[in-house]
Write a protein that holds these residues in place. Sequence first.
Motif, mmCIF file in Angstrom:
data_model
loop_
_atom_site.group_PDB
_atom_site.id
_atom_site.type_symbol
_atom_site.label_atom_id
_atom_site.label_comp_id
_atom_site.label_asym_id
_atom_site.label_seq_id
_atom_site.Cartn_x
_atom_site.Cartn_y
_atom_site.Cartn_z
ATOM 1 N N ALA A 1 -15.909 -38.335 -11.104
ATOM 2 C CA ALA A 1 -16.238 -39.726 -11.429
ATOM 3 C C ALA A 1 -15.197 -40.699 -10.902
ATOM 4 O O ALA A 1 -15.476 -41.891 -10.749
ATOM 5 C CB ALA A 1 -16.376 -39.882 -12.950
ATOM 6 N N TYR A 2 -13.990 -40.217 -10.616
ATOM 7 C CA TYR A 2 -12.939 -41.062 -10.043
ATOM 8 C C TYR A 2 -12.658 -40.701 -8.588
ATOM 9 O O TYR A 2 -11.657 -41.133 -8.022
ATOM 10 C CB TYR A 2 -11.659 -40.931 -10.877
ATOM 11 C CG TYR A 2 -11.811 -41.448 -12.282
ATOM 12 C CD1 TYR A 2 -11.721 -42.804 -12.559
ATOM 13 C CD2 TYR A 2 -12.075 -40.566 -13.331
ATOM 14 C CE1 TYR A 2 -11.880 -43.277 -13.852
ATOM 15 C CE2 TYR A 2 -12.235 -41.033 -14.629
ATOM 16 C CZ TYR A 2 -12.138 -42.390 -14.884
ATOM 17 O OH TYR A 2 -12.307 -42.868 -16.166
ATOM 18 N N SER A 3 -13.538 -39.902 -7.992
ATOM 19 C CA SER A 3 -13.408 -39.454 -6.598
ATOM 20 C C SER A 3 -12.086 -38.733 -6.335
ATOM 21 O O SER A 3 -11.594 -38.710 -5.212
ATOM 22 C CB SER A 3 -13.556 -40.634 -5.617
ATOM 23 O OG SER A 3 -14.892 -41.074 -5.563
ATOM 24 N N LEU A 4 -11.514 -38.139 -7.381
ATOM 25 C CA LEU A 4 -10.289 -37.359 -7.199
ATOM 26 C C LEU A 4 -10.592 -35.963 -6.694
ATOM 27 O O LEU A 4 -9.693 -35.235 -6.268
ATOM 28 C CB LEU A 4 -9.511 -37.281 -8.522
ATOM 29 C CG LEU A 4 -8.956 -38.610 -9.040
ATOM 30 C CD1 LEU A 4 -8.316 -38.433 -10.401
ATOM 31 C CD2 LEU A 4 -7.949 -39.203 -8.048
ATOM 32 N N ILE A 5 -11.866 -35.591 -6.749
ATOM 33 C CA ILE A 5 -12.326 -34.323 -6.199
ATOM 34 C C ILE A 5 -13.748 -34.551 -5.718
ATOM 35 O O ILE A 5 -14.461 -35.406 -6.240
ATOM 36 C CB ILE A 5 -12.257 -33.195 -7.264
ATOM 37 C CG1 ILE A 5 -12.343 -31.819 -6.614
ATOM 38 C CG2 ILE A 5 -13.329 -33.357 -8.316
ATOM 39 C CD1 ILE A 5 -12.014 -30.688 -7.576
ATOM 40 N N SER A 6 -14.158 -33.838 -4.682
ATOM 41 C CA SER A 6 -15.524 -33.984 -4.177
ATOM 42 C C SER A 6 -16.182 -32.618 -4.091
ATOM 43 O O SER A 6 -15.507 -31.589 -4.085
ATOM 44 C CB SER A 6 -15.531 -34.674 -2.807
ATOM 45 O OG SER A 6 -14.737 -33.963 -1.886
ATOM 46 N N PHE A 7 -17.507 -32.611 -4.012
ATOM 47 C CA PHE A 7 -18.273 -31.368 -4.060
ATOM 48 C C PHE A 7 -19.303 -31.364 -2.946
ATOM 49 O O PHE A 7 -20.011 -32.346 -2.741
ATOM 50 C CB PHE A 7 -18.968 -31.227 -5.418
ATOM 51 C CG PHE A 7 -19.755 -29.954 -5.582
ATOM 52 C CD1 PHE A 7 -19.097 -28.736 -5.679
ATOM 53 C CD2 PHE A 7 -21.137 -29.978 -5.643
ATOM 54 C CE1 PHE A 7 -19.814 -27.560 -5.833
ATOM 55 C CE2 PHE A 7 -21.863 -28.814 -5.802
ATOM 56 C CZ PHE A 7 -21.199 -27.600 -5.906
ATOM 57 N N ASP A 8 -19.345 -30.258 -2.196
ATOM 58 C CA ASP A 8 -20.313 -30.092 -1.118
ATOM 59 C C ASP A 8 -21.500 -29.298 -1.658
ATOM 60 O O ASP A 8 -21.360 -28.124 -1.998
ATOM 61 C CB ASP A 8 -19.673 -29.350 0.061
ATOM 62 C CG ASP A 8 -20.567 -29.336 1.292
ATOM 63 O OD1 ASP A 8 -21.782 -29.173 1.134
ATOM 64 O OD2 ASP A 8 -20.044 -29.466 2.418
ATOM 65 N N THR A 9 -22.653 -29.928 -1.742
ATOM 66 C CA THR A 9 -23.812 -29.274 -2.342
ATOM 67 C C THR A 9 -24.325 -28.112 -1.492
ATOM 68 O O THR A 9 -24.978 -27.212 -2.010
ATOM 69 C CB THR A 9 -24.959 -30.285 -2.540
ATOM 70 O OG1 THR A 9 -25.255 -30.928 -1.287
ATOM 71 C CG2 THR A 9 -24.578 -31.324 -3.563
#
Length: 833
Positions: free
Chosen positions: A387-395
């Motif tokens: 929610a704070y873009s401190l981590i991202s996820f590749d679907t």
Amino acid sequence: MQDESKGLRGRVKEFLKSSSLRDEIAGYQTQIQGVCSKLKLTAIVETNFKVDEIHAIVTAPSFAVVKAAQNINNCPPPSRIFQGRQAILDKMHQFFNTDSGEQHIYVLYGLGGAGKTQIALKFIEQSSFSNVFFVDTSKVETIDTGLKGIAVTKSVGNSAQDTLRWLESNHNKWLVFFDNADDPKINLNDFLPKCNHGNIIITSRNPELRSYGAPTLVSDMEEADATTLLLQRANKEPSEENLKLATEIVKELYYLPLAIIQAGAFISKSEDLGGYLALYHSNRARLLSEKAAQSHDDYAQTVFTTWQISFNQLSHLAATLLQLCSFLHYTGISEDMFSTASKYEPRSWSPPREELEKPLQFLSRFVDPTGEWNSLKFLAVTNEIKAYSLISFDTKTKLFSIHPLVHAWSRSTLLDEELLQSCMSSILGMCITEIPYNEIELASVQLIPHIVLLKGVNPDGGADFRNAFWNIYHNAGKFQDAQGIAQQVVEKSRLLLGEDHRNTLLAMGDLAQTYWGLGEFQKAKELGVLVWEKRTKLLGEDHPDTLFAMGDLASTYSRLGEFQKAKELEVLVLEKYTKILGEDHPDTLSAMGNLAHTYSDLGQFQKAKQLEVLVLEKRTKLLGEDHPHTLLAMGNLASTYSDLGELQKAKELGVLVLEKRTKLLGEDHPHTLLAMGNLASTYSDLGELQKAKELGVLVLEKRTKILGEDHPVTLLAMETLAITYSNLEEFQKAMELEVLVLEKRTKILGVDHPDTLRAMANLAVTHYTLGDLNKALGLEVEVLQKRRQLLGDKHPDTILAMENLEATYQELSQQEEMEELEQLIEDTKKLLL
């Protein structure tokens, strides 16, 4: 009476709101704009006025520029040194200029410091909306204040709801800019006008807000734009040298705009562009936390402080997960690493649960009372960080990643670095311990970057999972690292458990395998013989550990050119595995593949082919065609097809193996490079020489870099490339490589090793081609003599040596020797029929 109670000021206000006055004002507007146009000035006047505004228009000199409507509600201009982002700006212009018949909402989302606000402000500056309103969306209170301000400014009321009603009824081309909508607890929908018209821009760190409209992820800048931005902020000329230095700096800052601005500010003050990187490497946290005294925009935070604000909003569990991930590589982080670790059960060679209190306590937060992993709990925590873009996820890959600078920053938030590093090390060790044997090779490719980084921080941190880490290093082809760990484990086991303990023998077997991977076959043989003898004595010859030791020793014999010994052991191992485990067991199929390889070494290619076809069929059925063990079988069969002259089949399989290994293992993995080298050899045999050369050069470069130029597989790559050079008639290049290969193999393997003899034969052919017949003759006589002794007359390599020597005798007009050898070749071939 009521009218009089309004007073003079009240009656004036009513008069000013009358339609006739508005018409008169519109006329004044037209006149003012006409004057400004003649003076080449732009006058932008609002359509609704307060008394003070009218006074300003009437009394202003005819050449004055009237305040732009876009500055209403204190919407600031973009930075004076704004650079790039043209692709995003073009996309925004196209979106807002499309008449879709509904409300236009554009969402710029991404990491703090990526430049979302500046892009929005630049777009607003380039656009021509009738009214632009800026709303600070960081808190509910600031949203309410911003919306109230619009109501008061437009004289439509004094509340946020008054503003929303006015926007909903106003069909002019207005735009509301909701900036910094970062708090995931705020429901932004409560503050959006409910209508099918108007324009809205939202900037946020929260990817969830993508659902409101057309989204664009704002990430790092293009290199050229980033370099220009740095030099502008640093007040440096774009000279060739400065551009080169700036390019290196922005690479190190991963093209993050705010980091670049801060670096430029520091360089502007120090006036030392060339010295910045050295300072940055030793003072990164300080430099990325330092606010410049002079700025080009209104952004008040530094790189590190802007993320700290987000970090402070995380729950303790989410903050801990992010900090643990700072000890992993910033890409390729998977939920599986944690869920697999949660299933940990101690082995005889791994730590007991009592030593793993902290990691087990952390993992228990994601485990149900039944002991099952709860993905929903893990998802809730990762969503909080996302929610704070401190981590991202590749679907697509199902993997998490962290921006490299966030990754470095999160380490700086640690209060107890040693404890967290120990915890993450143990979690990885627990995970590796639970990975099934037939999945460890693929897992090693995914885990090795994490282990390398983790152990680089503190090699001895965490519980003692050295056996597990050895497994990953070895399967990833990191043999030097694997050797160091294996030696430590052997020494510890000998000291604590004794020479004959099962764990000590397992460790010795691991070390022998590592020697094999390093090409130190004599060391591997000595240790392998010792392990086999001890296991046979202590466990019996049918125990799985004994059979495993026999198989490893057989492979070592094969690499040492002792093919007959290898064959005898491998036949025995295959018989026992088939009887004890069945013919479909992975260990049985591995034994079958090893025996097939030895048949190829012995020149018995048809026998090799029969076994390899069977292994490939079974592995494809049991594991699927993409499994590393299946691809190993496919590659072995391709090599045998090549030996049998079935080159088109060899090529088709070789291309497939290379494609799949590159995708699964990466282009630098030993198995990928083996596939690349084999395919290069097949291309050469097919006459596709340019393809062979390109692949061969690449393989040699990578193997030299990764393994060094003395490693056996590096020498094999040299040998293959030399053959291709010969086929291309680049004989001098071929000879230089062949001389080097022969020298190194003679020194490392000895003069009698089959690989040494092959190098000798290849060099002899090149001498022959170049007309150095006496040099060719000397080498060929020695090759034939040794091959007859080691392999026998019927081996294909021996027959090839006879034919080469015969051709040389003929060129030298040594008729008697030629005829004698010709008869020997004929007799030998008759025996093979």
